[in-house]
Structures are given as C-alpha cells and as structure tokens.
Motif scaffolding. Structure first.
Motif, PDB file in Angstrom:
ATOM      1  N   GLY A 222      -1.593  10.209   4.008  1.00 59.45           N
ATOM      2  CA  GLY A 222      -1.974  10.058   2.543  1.00 59.45           C
ATOM      3  C   GLY A 222      -1.200  10.914   1.795  1.00 59.45           C
ATOM      4  N   ALA A 223      -1.284  10.878   0.455  1.00 57.15           N
ATOM      5  CA  ALA A 223      -0.343  11.405  -0.657  1.00 57.15           C
ATOM      6  C   ALA A 223      -0.297  13.064  -0.265  1.00 57.15           C
ATOM      7  CB  ALA A 223      -0.713  10.940  -1.823  1.00 57.15           C
ATOM      8  N   ARG A 224      -1.743  13.478  -0.056  1.00 55.98           N
ATOM      9  CA  ARG A 224      -1.738  14.963  -0.158  1.00 55.98           C
ATOM     10  C   ARG A 224      -0.997  15.644   1.205  1.00 55.98           C
ATOM     11  NH1 ARG A 224      -6.147  18.283  -2.503  1.00 55.98           N
ATOM     12  NH2 ARG A 224      -6.665  18.817  -0.478  1.00 55.98           N
ATOM     13  N   LEU A 225      -1.218  14.835   2.284  1.00 47.94           N
ATOM     14  CA  LEU A 225      -0.347  15.273   3.452  1.00 47.94           C
ATOM     15  C   LEU A 225       0.888  15.033   3.371  1.00 47.94           C
ATOM     16  CD1 LEU A 225      -3.635  15.268   4.443  1.00 47.94           C
ATOM     17  CD2 LEU A 225      -2.837  13.977   6.645  1.00 47.94           C
ATOM     18  N   GLU A 226       1.487  13.831   2.895  1.00 44.18           N
ATOM     19  CA  GLU A 226       2.761  13.474   2.893  1.00 44.18           C
ATOM     20  C   GLU A 226       3.439  14.589   1.943  1.00 44.18           C
ATOM     21  OE1 GLU A 226       4.575  11.630   4.448  1.00 44.18           O
ATOM     22  OE2 GLU A 226       3.333  10.102   5.220  1.00 44.18           O
ATOM     23  N   ARG A 227       2.848  15.152   0.835  1.00 41.95           N
ATOM     24  CA  ARG A 227       3.408  16.221   0.115  1.00 41.95           C
ATOM     25  C   ARG A 227       3.763  17.385   0.783  1.00 41.95           C
ATOM     26  NH1 ARG A 227       0.790  13.426  -4.354  1.00 41.95           N
ATOM     27  NH2 ARG A 227      -1.055  14.770  -3.986  1.00 41.95           N
TER      28      ARG A 227
ATOM     29  N   ALA B 260       0.964  -1.265   0.016  1.00 38.14           N
ATOM     30  CA  ALA B 260      -0.120   0.118   0.042  1.00 38.14           C
ATOM     31  C   ALA B 260       0.977   1.319  -0.100  1.00 38.14           C
ATOM     32  CB  ALA B 260      -0.933  -0.016   1.169  1.00 38.14           C
ATOM     33  N   GLY B 261       0.593   2.146  -0.792  1.00 39.79           N
ATOM     34  CA  GLY B 261       1.478   3.500  -0.997  1.00 39.79           C
ATOM     35  C   GLY B 261       0.533   4.563  -0.355  1.00 39.79           C
ATOM     36  N   THR B 262       1.142   5.722  -0.722  1.00 43.88           N
ATOM     37  CA  THR B 262       0.640   6.886  -0.019  1.00 43.88           C
ATOM     38  C   THR B 262      -0.881   7.192  -0.643  1.00 43.88           C
ATOM     39  OG1 THR B 262       1.896   8.548  -1.457  1.00 43.88           O
ATOM     40  CG2 THR B 262       2.705   7.974   0.727  1.00 43.88           C
TER      41      THR B 262
ATOM     42  N   LEU C 155      -3.330  16.824   9.712  1.00 50.18           N
ATOM     43  CA  LEU C 155      -1.948  17.371   9.410  1.00 50.18           C
ATOM     44  C   LEU C 155      -1.188  17.924  10.597  1.00 50.18           C
ATOM     45  CD1 LEU C 155       0.486  17.378   7.429  1.00 50.18           C
ATOM     46  CD2 LEU C 155      -0.749  19.734   6.744  1.00 50.18           C
ATOM     47  N   GLY C 156      -2.196  18.799  11.319  1.00 51.71           N
ATOM     48  CA  GLY C 156      -1.553  19.405  12.724  1.00 51.71           C
ATOM     49  C   GLY C 156      -1.229  18.429  13.721  1.00 51.71           C
TER      50      GLY C 156
END
Length: 511
Positions: free
Chosen positions: A410-415, A314-316, A386-387
């Motif tokens: 997830g991807a948006r948060l990791e970016r 499973a990826g971001t 995210l906080g």
C-alpha cells in the motif's frame, strides 16, 4: 553486565550443549557452530563482541531452491493486438513413472508460479490468462482461485458435458467466472452443449475439417461466443483464420511459447497452510487468519500477491497496508482456494534460516514501532508487514526504485520503502542499517526519542526469541487453530477441502 534471557523451546541447537540461561555468556564460551547461529550473532554484535573474520553479520541470503517455470503463449485478435496468454505447464518434476502429468497438480503448479510467484496478472493488467482445467479441478474448490478479473477457465477436451459438469459451470458462472472450451474440432463434439455458458471456443486449426470451419464459426457467433483459432502455425493459416471470421488467434504464426523462471523462494509450510485453512473453515476472525499467515513468511508473501491482482488500474492507494485488511478484502472461498493451491503445489520442507530471518526482522520492526508510537497499533502491524516485504526484496535483490517491485504494498509502505520518510521509514532504515552502524545507532527521527537507545537490547532479544521459537515449531499455529475448532462448529465446505485439510503435511521438495 549481560541480561539473563528466558530460553525458547529449542534455542540454538549447538553441538549437544544445552545453553545456560545467560545466552551471551554461553555463546562466548561455545564453539563455532553456536557462534554461526544468526540469532547468536545478533546478540554478540549488539553486545559489541567482535565476530570471527569468517563470520560476517547475518544478512538474509537467497534460499537454496530451484526456480520454477511456467510457459506463456500469446493470444491476439485478428489485427494483432494482445488480448491475453495461455498459461502452460512446464515443470517436468510432476511427471509420474509413466510420463503423465496429474491434471490437478499441473493446474496448481501453473497458478502458484504465474500468480503468486510472478504476479503476472498485475504485470499484464487488462489481459486475460487462460488456465487449463480438467474435470477433477473443475469440480473442486481449487478452481475458485481463477478469479474473473484476470482468469479464464479453459475446459479441457477430456471433460464430458455431463449434467453435473453443466451445473458446476453454471453455478460458477453466476459468480462471475469466465469459461472457454478447448480443442473443439468437430460439429458433433458433445461439449457444444455448453456453448451458452462460455465466452470463447478454441478451434484446433490443424485437426478440424476445412469444410466444417464456416459452420462452426457460425454456430459459435450465433450464441455470442468468440472463436479462437489455435495452432495457427503458418502465414497461410493466419490468413485463412481472418477470412473465415476468427476473433482471436494463437499459434506459432503469432508467437512461440515463452518460458519464464519464477524466483526460487522457499517452500511454504504445510503446517501453516493446514492451520490457516482450518481457521477459515471454522469462521475465525480476519485478525486470527492474518496472524496464522504471518507465521510463515513464504506463505504470507505469496498470498500478499493477491492484493494487487484484481481490478484494472488499482494503485498503491487501493492496496491494504496490513495482512488483516488483505484477508478482509478477499472472499473467503477465494482465499481458501489459494491456500489449497499452495497445499498441492508448494508445501514442503521450510527453510528455517530464511523463515527466521524474515520473522526476526518483521518482529524487530513491529516492537520498535510499538515503542515509538504506542497509541498507533496499526503502525506496528504495518511495520511487521514492511519487514516481511523488505526481507523478500532483499533476498531476491530487487531494487526499491525498479519499475517492477515484485510484491507490491500500500501507499504508506511504498513511501516508507522508497523515500524512508516518517516513522515507518525510520524503522525500516534502522532495521536495514543495524549491521552496518555502531551499536546503539538510531536514524534521525528515532534518535531524538528519550530512552529508546537504552531499550534496544531488550527489543533485539524479544524479536530474536520470538522469531526463533516460531521458525522452529508450529505450536503457535496449532494452539490458535485448536482454539478456533473448540469455539465454533465445523461448517460443510466440500469433501475435497476437508480431505486436504486433514491430510498429513507433505515433506516433498520441488524438483
């Protein structure tokens, strides 16, 4: 001119002084105990009031909590390839006066430490983790926390092969759960009656009679069951296991058990766990359950580990970006089981300062995201999570570009965390830079938004008061849970779950 604020139920707890409605004026007149309050420091800083030299702006500090331990012993095939680990209890704090470990408590400690604190199934994806389970745990809903993507339920030798045990294993196996029999050392062990329901039997290499070994191997293999030779201590034992046809091997000849320290995060809130489980029992919506989880960062961050434990590779892009999506993805019995695991293993006296700091940052980012993009409600929820994730990583000193980032997102948060790109990245950059930058500072994408700089003080105040109230009492959780109870009739979920939910919150600390 200072802004007059509505006061929370228990605002700042100074030295027996009730603050007036004008918080900043009160803080300027009060003694050092009030000025040390992180919320007061935030307001003073935003108002441009210099702090005392010894009172640095509040930053999330590592909570005062002893790290937990879990043991791991490698399991390999006869060619030496890693196939999994047995999780071992290594916390002496759970010994009773007679030096005996309660089996259910030990299993819950091991699960909470290995999966929720350390995220071991994610770090060793594709390998199986064997978890020792006694009869009490097997018959309780707690066992459903051991999901088949990573876990094998290892039935201890103390479990008799009774009709109810067989039925329980059969029911769980139909849901995909995997089982192993521990410490089989004779041909007349009653647990051979369960051979058709398990994937692995573990033969104690030190106690079994050599003459019985070929017969035991043949019996297991005739049912399509793998044989794991355990307590293989010498090179001679290893050679014999290979010759006799063992499929898997465990013991000192392969590797001695390792002990891993888990992060010393604060205890989860017993109240938050009880109320969230109550919401689940009464069929509350995913959003209501997520809201209850979010009120206790220690609980929310541990449960978030489950977002990346199941499913090979499973990826971001596959991970959720908000708590409500995680709640929707998890089967309700699995989430209920994990909350029960935490209730047994981890509930205690919460660290109010750490909880406040996490909630204040998360709320600040949510309110700011809502101001800059009012048409995207999902962005505000992502900013809140995210906080919390940033608070976790800052507390433990985890660098954002480390290969292992602790709790994943997830991807948006990791970016946003890695690259500081987009609105989420700008909101995070602001939250992280608020104590290092001049009052009114905004990062590039936010600086161009009209009126935002003048609204910062009200945003700070809202976040502070919201977090202060929720970190000091459980009134919000209580009202949400009570509403769910009034609206929906209770469903039968098993006596052990109901008794845990109705038990008074524990106040014990981990030793």
């Amino acid at each position: 001119m200072h802004t007059t604020l509505p006061m929370p139920t228990r605002p700042f707890e100074p030295d027996d002084v009730a603050p007036p409605s004008n918080v900043l004026s009160w803080a300027l007149r009060s003694g050092s105990s009030a000025r040390r309050d992180p919320g007061v420091q935030r307001l003073l800083h935003q108002a441009g009031v210099p702090l005392q030299p010894q009172a640095a702006p509040h930053q999330p500090a590592a909570p005062e909590r002893v790290a937990r331990r879990v043991g791991l012993q490698a399991i390999v095939d006869v060619d030496g390839r890693a196939r999994g680990y047995e999780l071992l209890y290594r916390d002496a704090g759970r010994l009773d006066a007679g030096g005996i470990v309660n089996g259910l408590h030990a299993t819950c400690e091991v699960l909470a430490t290995a999966v929720l604190d350390l995220g071991l199934p994610r770090r060793a994806r594709g390998l199986s983790f064997f978890v020792n389970v006694d009869r009490e745990t097997l018959m309780s809903p707690l066992v459903e926390a051991i999901t088949p993507a990573w876990g094998v339920v290892e039935l201890l030798e103390t479990i008799p092969a009774t009709a109810d045990v067989r039925q329980r294993v059969q029911d769980l196996r139909q849901r995909g759960m995997r089982f192993a029999l521990d410490d089989i050392d004779t041909l007349d062990d009653s647990r051979w009656a369960l051979i058709d329901l398990v994937e692995v039997i573990k033969i104690d290499w030190q106690t079994v009679r050599p003459v019985d070994l070929p017969l035991m191997m043949a019996r297991a293999h005739s049912h399509g069951v793998q044989v794991l030779a355990e307590k293989v201590e010498t090179a001679g034992d290893l050679a014999a296991a290979r010759v006799l046809g063992a499929d898997l091997v465990q013991g000192h000849a392969i590797a001695r058990p390792d002990v891993i320290l888990a992060p010393g995060l604060p205890a989860t809130s017993a109240l938050a766990l009880r109320r969230t489980r109550l919401l689940l029992q009464h069929g509350a919506s995913n959003e209501s359950v997520a809201t209850a989880l979010a009120m206790d960062p220690a609980t929310a961050l541990r449960i978030w580990q489950l977002a990346d434990q199941d499913g090979a590779g499973a990826g971001t892009e596959d991970r959720p970006n908000v708590l409500a999506d995680l709640v929707a993805d998890l089967p309700r019995p699995v989430l209920q089981a994990w909350l029960s695991v935490l209730q047994v293993a981890d509930a205690g006296v919460i660290d109010k300062s750490w909880t406040y700091a996490g909630l204040a940052q998360a709320r600040l980012m949510k309110v700011l995201a809502r101001r800059v993009s009012p048409t995207e409600p999902a962005l505000a929820e992502e900013a809140f999570l995210l906080g919390l994730l940033d608070h976790y990583r800052t507390t433990l000193g985890i660098a954002y570009r480390d290969p292992d980032l602790g709790v994943r997102a997830g991807a948006r948060l990791e970016r946003a965390m890695r690259d500081r790109k987009g609105l989420l990245g700008a909101v995070l950059e602001f939250a992280q830079g608020q104590y290092r930058q001049p009052t009114g500072w905004l990062p590039g994408p936010l600086a161009a938004m009209p009126g935002l700089a003048t609204a910062l003080r009200s945003i700070y105040q809202e976040a502070h008061l919201w977090a202060k109230e929720r970190s000091q009492n459980g009134s919000v959780l209580q009202s949400v849970a009570d509403l769910a109870v009034r609206q929906r009739p209770a469903r039968s979920t098993g006596a052990s779950v109901r008794s845990l939910a109705s038990a008074p919150p524990t106040t014990r600390r981990r030793t």
